[in-house]
Write an enzyme that holds these catalytic residues in place. Sequence first.
Site, PDB file in Angstrom:
ATOM      1  N   GLU A  61     -44.144  -4.458  71.781  1.00 20.39           N
ATOM      2  CA  GLU A  61     -44.284  -5.651  71.220  1.00 20.39           C
ATOM      3  C   GLU A  61     -43.266  -6.375  70.841  1.00 20.39           C
ATOM      4  O   GLU A  61     -43.043  -7.393  70.722  1.00 20.39           O
ATOM      5  CB  GLU A  61     -45.495  -5.606  70.567  1.00 20.39           C
ATOM      6  CG  GLU A  61     -46.885  -5.437  71.149  1.00 20.39           C
ATOM      7  CD  GLU A  61     -47.310  -3.941  71.216  1.00 20.39           C
ATOM      8  OE1 GLU A  61     -48.135  -3.511  71.974  1.00 20.39           O
ATOM      9  OE2 GLU A  61     -46.342  -3.106  70.681  1.00 20.39           O
TER      10      GLU A  61
ATOM     11  N   ASP B 152      -3.661 -14.386  77.877  1.00 16.34           N
ATOM     12  CA  ASP B 152      -2.390 -15.075  77.777  1.00 16.34           C
ATOM     13  C   ASP B 152      -1.245 -14.344  76.909  1.00 16.34           C
ATOM     14  O   ASP B 152      -1.781 -13.679  76.067  1.00 16.34           O
ATOM     15  CB  ASP B 152      -2.342 -16.692  77.467  1.00 16.34           C
ATOM     16  CG  ASP B 152      -1.049 -17.447  77.736  1.00 16.34           C
ATOM     17  OD1 ASP B 152      -0.238 -16.782  78.643  1.00 16.34           O
ATOM     18  OD2 ASP B 152      -1.080 -18.810  77.540  1.00 16.34           O
TER      19      ASP B 152
ATOM     20  N   ASP C 212      -6.499 -20.469  75.812  1.00 16.31           N
ATOM     21  CA  ASP C 212      -6.783 -21.605  74.854  1.00 16.31           C
ATOM     22  C   ASP C 212      -6.216 -22.848  75.428  1.00 16.31           C
ATOM     23  O   ASP C 212      -6.354 -24.059  74.882  1.00 16.31           O
ATOM     24  CB  ASP C 212      -6.014 -21.497  73.576  1.00 16.31           C
ATOM     25  CG  ASP C 212      -4.571 -21.305  73.696  1.00 16.31           C
ATOM     26  OD1 ASP C 212      -3.921 -21.221  74.830  1.00 16.31           O
ATOM     27  OD2 ASP C 212      -3.757 -21.362  72.584  1.00 16.31           O
TER      28      ASP C 212
ATOM     29  N   ASP D 207      -6.334 -22.420  81.403  1.00 18.21           N
ATOM     30  CA  ASP D 207      -7.031 -20.994  81.121  1.00 18.21           C
ATOM     31  C   ASP D 207      -8.672 -21.449  81.486  1.00 18.21           C
ATOM     32  O   ASP D 207      -9.291 -20.363  81.869  1.00 18.21           O
ATOM     33  CB  ASP D 207      -6.888 -20.665  79.712  1.00 18.21           C
ATOM     34  CG  ASP D 207      -5.522 -20.257  79.451  1.00 18.21           C
ATOM     35  OD1 ASP D 207      -4.790 -19.602  80.519  1.00 18.21           O
ATOM     36  OD2 ASP D 207      -5.183 -20.556  78.343  1.00 18.21           O
TER      37      ASP D 207
ATOM     38  N   ASN E  53     -47.447   8.270  75.272  1.00 16.28           N
ATOM     39  CA  ASN E  53     -48.849   8.235  74.534  1.00 16.28           C
ATOM     40  C   ASN E  53     -49.911   7.765  75.384  1.00 16.28           C
ATOM     41  O   ASN E  53     -50.986   8.149  75.376  1.00 16.28           O
ATOM     42  CB  ASN E  53     -48.494   7.121  73.264  1.00 16.28           C
ATOM     43  CG  ASN E  53     -47.649   8.001  72.082  1.00 16.28           C
ATOM     44  OD1 ASN E  53     -47.915   9.115  72.162  1.00 16.28           O
ATOM     45  ND2 ASN E  53     -47.244   6.898  71.201  1.00 16.28           N
TER      46      ASN E  53
ATOM     47  N   ASN F 191     -50.032   0.596  67.399  1.00 16.34           N
ATOM     48  CA  ASN F 191     -48.784   0.129  68.028  1.00 16.34           C
ATOM     49  C   ASN F 191     -48.061  -0.942  66.979  1.00 16.34           C
ATOM     50  O   ASN F 191     -46.848  -1.163  66.896  1.00 16.34           O
ATOM     51  CB  ASN F 191     -49.174  -0.739  69.139  1.00 16.34           C
ATOM     52  CG  ASN F 191     -48.281  -0.199  70.423  1.00 16.34           C
ATOM     53  OD1 ASN F 191     -48.042   0.892  70.382  1.00 16.34           O
ATOM     54  ND2 ASN F 191     -48.233  -1.158  71.264  1.00 16.34           N
TER      55      ASN F 191
ATOM     56  N   ASP G 234     -44.206  -0.531  65.619  1.00 11.79           N
ATOM     57  CA  ASP G 234     -43.008  -1.669  65.874  1.00 11.79           C
ATOM     58  C   ASP G 234     -42.643  -2.378  64.584  1.00 11.79           C
ATOM     59  O   ASP G 234     -41.420  -2.719  64.569  1.00 11.79           O
ATOM     60  CB  ASP G 234     -43.909  -2.537  66.804  1.00 11.79           C
ATOM     61  CG  ASP G 234     -44.103  -2.166  68.255  1.00 11.79           C
ATOM     62  OD1 ASP G 234     -43.143  -1.500  68.975  1.00 11.79           O
ATOM     63  OD2 ASP G 234     -45.171  -2.691  68.882  1.00 11.79           O
TER      64      ASP G 234
END
Length: 921
Positions: free
Chosen positions: A337, A379, A647, A651, A715, A740, A744
């Site tokens: 979950e 570069d 930059d 590029d 399980n 659960n 969780d």
Amino acid sequence: MVLRSFLPHGIAAPIGRLFFRRKGHTAASQSAAGDLVRQAAIRMLDAARVEPDEALQSFNSSPDGLSKPQIHDMRHRFGANVLAAKGKDSLPRRLFASFINPFSVVLLLLACISFFTDYLLAAADEKDLTAVIIVAVMVCISGVLHFVQEARSGNAVARLESLVKTTIEVVRDGEGKELPIASLVVGDVVRLAAGDMIPADMRILRAKDLFVSQSSLTGESEPVEKFPHALQADVAATSPLECNNLAFMGSNVVSGAAYGLVLAVGGATLFGSLARQIAATSTPTSFEKGVNSVSWLLLRFMACMAPVVFFVNGFSKGDWVEAGLFALSVAVGLTPEMLPTVVSANLVRGAVFMARKKVIARRLNAIQNLGAMDVLCTDKTGTLTQDRIVLEYSLDIHGTEDARVLRHAFLNSWFQTGLKNLLDAAIVNHADELSMQPLRKEYSLVDEMPFDFSRRRMSVVVADTTGKTQIITKGALEEMLTVCAYAEYNGQVEPLTRELQEEILERVRRYNSDGLRVVGVAHKTMSAPGGVFSVADEKEMVLLGYLAFLDPPKDSAPKALAALGEHGVRVKVLTGDNDAVTRSVCRQVGLPGKNILLGAEIEDMDDAALKLAVEKAEIFAKLSPRQKARIVTCLRGNGHVVGFMGDGINDAPAMKNADVGISVDSAVDVARESAGIILLEKDLTVLEAGVMEGRRTYANIIKYIKITVSSNFGNMFSVLAASVFLPFLPMTPLQILVLNLLYDVSCTAMPWDNVDEDFLRTPRSWDTDSIRRFMFWLGPTSSVFDLTTYALLFWVICPAVVPMPAGGWHALGTADQASFAALFQAGWFVESLWTQTMVIHMLRTPGVPLLHSRAAWQVTLLTGLGVAVGTAIPFTGLGQGLDMGALPAAYFPWLAAVLVGYLTLATVVKRAFMRRYGTWL
């Protein structure tokens, strides 16, 4: 839940689409937005048909821009330059999405049934709302966890995005100011230069060799030239895109310079209209595909298991309503979950930690790609070098110092209005040191031919106070020699012979081998001032000499390159500079540079040949932007995860082709917008820290997914097997959901877990097959001890508390059957929680827990609390409300034995798995 994604950038699971579909704009809002776009299109077509002065007048603007009162009025009339935030939901919608999801839907269904059976239909003295209250508390806990995590994620992303802003030069009240593009209004006058993203739809007022890439709007790869003059009367343009004097938001300036009048902003632009149409769709990244593949895997298992559970329990127990609810609970129990919550928390935590190390993730999904990167293309300038270019020499054609060469270069750099780079700054600074400032007043700019990456040079046309006009050009020496017919020495002009060219080139090669970058300078006197000048005038020029620049290597570069190499990242240098300079710099920072490939060689290769060549070469020099993009594409085609760091405008194509584009906050607009990762400092050391954080983030995501999916699968497999043979449900639907939820909640600490250094040494990419193998290997391992626990509970522990008569289960009375089942279910609930939670510490590392690797204190604390709370539940009123019985003391030694056996078997299976597949996580 997997059933509903809360990730900031839309990592949506397919299961969730069965329950939720984000609605787009309403019909009314779409119609209103369409009206805005149509009105803006009419304004643009009208402005395109008139001259620039008339277009300015129609918006009460001028070449000096708007005044402050006008700005407020224009923003009120036409709106702000902001596109609608993608996926930004209102508070009620976010609350609804957090509290109403398939997990809570099952809970609420259980609550309704309990309300009818335990309250409305029960006798007056037997009415009980305990189960209803328990369910309400569970829904609140689950919803609050989701809502808080989503809000924290959104706030963190907003803070990170605020660190990177795109600005543009705007003329207001006669002054040019750099302002955020969001502050633009209709009527503003904007200055554009190479590298700028066009921030709004606009009418070009003045332009010089302005070429714009409109591929994001039209799909055309070739740049389009824009002009300031009005459309001819015979041009019947029906769409703004057909007008060569209009520029549009989302495109970018490739070369040249211009001034433009803003005609439409925000959602009224063509780009805004396009963005609105495709807002609900996007190309999934490999990371999104990986998360979704896990969801589909679980969906298939649920589709198979839920019907089997339903029919088995319906036929064996006879209660089809309870069987249906139990099947739903098993389906939800198979689902992790907290998957979106944990993934989201991991990405946000990674982004925040990266920001502390001067690395900003503009797109959170880029974090995982950064960690998976095994080839970095970068570069040279500013990355391997100090980004601090110094002018060492200004020389005539025979290599003698000559101030006249510097003066002409200064005029070229000072008067150009296009994209100024570090070379220009070095020239101007050096000239200022030599007191050449008076030249600024002695000359005036007549015209210019901006730099572009095909010519690799730029020119200005200047006139002095006497009216003498000359064109001054500077650029890469090889290209300069092609436009020069003469050379000047000691005031004498002589033909540029082949022998003289060889002498110049030989001297330049020596400078290059020492790491110096050389730029040629030439001039030519024009016959008369004024007129129109173009690239065609760059011919028959007189070569004055050349400039030699030094860009010293960074002290940190060798160490950073070594660190990247140790962590499995190969670095390849892609540059437009010449091979000799590049080889020299690479040698100084520890890159071998034995195999070098030039742009001219690449041009002659097809893709198949280039795919082979890119694996061998480490340095690529004298490249065009298109060639950089081809190299990146070929590397990806060879199976690499490629990052590109740059930059400049040259590029941007390669950055878009890479798995992860990397830029710096000082880069040109188009480079920043193409990047998923922004460095606040242009240094490979900073990038290396970001790579490590990307791998940590991925490690904790994959830990949670593998451990939880395998544990839940084991399980639920055990529950299915037990439900076939047991005369009662091994756990009630509500007990499964509480189990659960506790597990969780314990897992929400996984984003803060420690990661083994061994895991960080190599790049990691998403592997769904590995998750599936992990699930099938470790799931049945837990089932062995689940079934052992069933046997102990049914034949040993429960009969000791509720004696089993000779007639077996069916000979027990109704009350004893309920007590027996409650005790059994409590025992399995506690055992399942212990094994699920404790095995986290065993499976989170390939090493031995505590000895080789320790979990973070957050994980230890939450898992410990989860186990403590779950163990205490059967002894409380909450346990009674969940139909659990208090466990006897004799249960816990058996529990300890089961845990020891389970952890031992898990260790054996873990070692066998690693021997078989060579990896763990």
